[in-house]
Design a protein around this motif. Structure first.
Motif, PDB file in Angstrom:
ATOM      1  N   TRP A   1       0.974  -1.312  -0.128  1.00  0.00           N
ATOM      2  CA  TRP A   1       0.088   0.138   0.018  1.00  0.00           C
ATOM      3  C   TRP A   1       0.849   1.226   0.020  1.00  0.00           C
ATOM      4  O   TRP A   1       0.424   2.306  -0.564  1.00  0.00           O
ATOM      5  N   ASN A   2       2.045   1.300   0.588  1.00  0.00           N
ATOM      6  CA  ASN A   2       2.727   2.633   0.620  1.00  0.00           C
ATOM      7  C   ASN A   2       3.379   2.811  -0.744  1.00  0.00           C
ATOM      8  O   ASN A   2       3.398   4.043  -0.892  1.00  0.00           O
ATOM      9  N   ILE A  37       8.224  14.351   2.377  1.00  0.00           N
ATOM     10  CA  ILE A  37       6.940  13.432   2.397  1.00  0.00           C
ATOM     11  C   ILE A  37       6.785  12.272   1.468  1.00  0.00           C
ATOM     12  O   ILE A  37       6.368  11.242   2.090  1.00  0.00           O
ATOM     13  N   GLY A  38       7.224  12.541   0.430  1.00  0.00           N
ATOM     14  CA  GLY A  38       7.199  11.320  -0.658  1.00  0.00           C
ATOM     15  C   GLY A  38       8.132  10.296  -0.344  1.00  0.00           C
ATOM     16  O   GLY A  38       8.105   8.996  -0.349  1.00  0.00           O
ATOM     17  N   LEU A  90       3.593   4.411   9.515  1.00  0.00           N
ATOM     18  CA  LEU A  90       3.518   5.544   8.592  1.00  0.00           C
ATOM     19  C   LEU A  90       2.772   6.803   9.445  1.00  0.00           C
ATOM     20  O   LEU A  90       3.288   7.818   9.355  1.00  0.00           O
ATOM     21  N   GLY A  91       1.543   6.642  10.063  1.00  0.00           N
ATOM     22  CA  GLY A  91       0.620   7.538  10.668  1.00  0.00           C
ATOM     23  C   GLY A  91       1.511   8.053  11.928  1.00  0.00           C
ATOM     24  O   GLY A  91       1.655   9.449  12.197  1.00  0.00           O
ATOM     25  N   THR A 102       2.828  12.037  12.191  1.00  0.00           N
ATOM     26  CA  THR A 102       2.352  12.603  13.646  1.00  0.00           C
ATOM     27  C   THR A 102       3.736  13.176  14.194  1.00  0.00           C
ATOM     28  O   THR A 102       3.797  14.518  14.893  1.00  0.00           O
ATOM     29  N   ALA A 103       4.893  12.389  14.210  1.00  0.00           N
ATOM     30  CA  ALA A 103       6.100  12.811  14.927  1.00  0.00           C
ATOM     31  C   ALA A 103       6.745  14.000  14.061  1.00  0.00           C
ATOM     32  O   ALA A 103       7.155  15.041  14.606  1.00  0.00           O
ATOM     33  N   MET A 104       6.409  13.935  12.653  1.00  0.00           N
ATOM     34  CA  MET A 104       6.942  15.076  11.911  1.00  0.00           C
ATOM     35  C   MET A 104       6.157  16.394  11.916  1.00  0.00           C
ATOM     36  O   MET A 104       6.822  17.236  11.790  1.00  0.00           O
TER      37      MET A 104
END
Length: 163
Positions: free
Chosen positions: A16-17, A58-59, A71-72, A76-78
């Protein structure tokens, strides 16, 4: 464009990524072409450059995480919303180990070299000589640094070995 980039994501792997990565760039290209592209062209070059770095970062994150929950959490950390300290022990370790590479990349991520080149070429022949020497030594230092880091690294799997 959207279909092409979605298929490009699938070409990288059946996860999915990769599909999200392809959709992300396809949607961005459509939005830039039809909605905010003209406004982007009017922004100062520094802001356009920062926009590009953000989009590419982001990519990269979308491309590397095959676990959607991770990933989420990473996004969130970013965004500074994970409740983490600004610089924890892991961050400090990475800065200690890779600080030279990080600050070199930070310097080269912005148009410092073209600015310096313009200034030195404006001086004349002496400036062009200085630029040639700086370029030669700069490439030499980058070559030595990358070679040293590659030799020092004990485990560096190639990305496509995951498939």
């Amino acid at each position: 464009m959207l279909i092409t980039f979605t298929l490009s994501g699938l070409w990288h792997g059946a996860a999915w990524n990769f599909v999200l990565w392809g959709l992300y760039y396809g949607i961005l290209l459509v939005l830039e072409k039809y909605i905010w592209g003209k406004r982007l062209e009017k922004l100062p070059s520094v802001l356009r450059h920062a926009y590009t770095i953000l989009i590419v970062t982001i990519g990269f994150v979308l491309f590397v995480f095959d676990d959607m929950q991770a990933l989420g959490l990473y996004f969130t950390a970013m965004a500074g919303q994970a409740g983490n300290a600004l610089a924890g022990s892991e961050c400090l370790w990475y800065l200690q180990e890779y600080g030279v590479v990080f600050f070199t990349a930070l310097l080269l991520a912005f148009p410092f070299y073209p600015w310096l080149k313009g200034k030195l070429e404006g001086i004349g022949t002496g400036g062009r000589r200085v630029l040639s020497v700086l370029t030669f030594f700069g490439y030499g230092v980058l070559f030595l640094l990358t070679t040293a880091y590659l030799v020092n690294d004990t485990y560096n799997p190639f990305l496509y070995f995951r498939f």
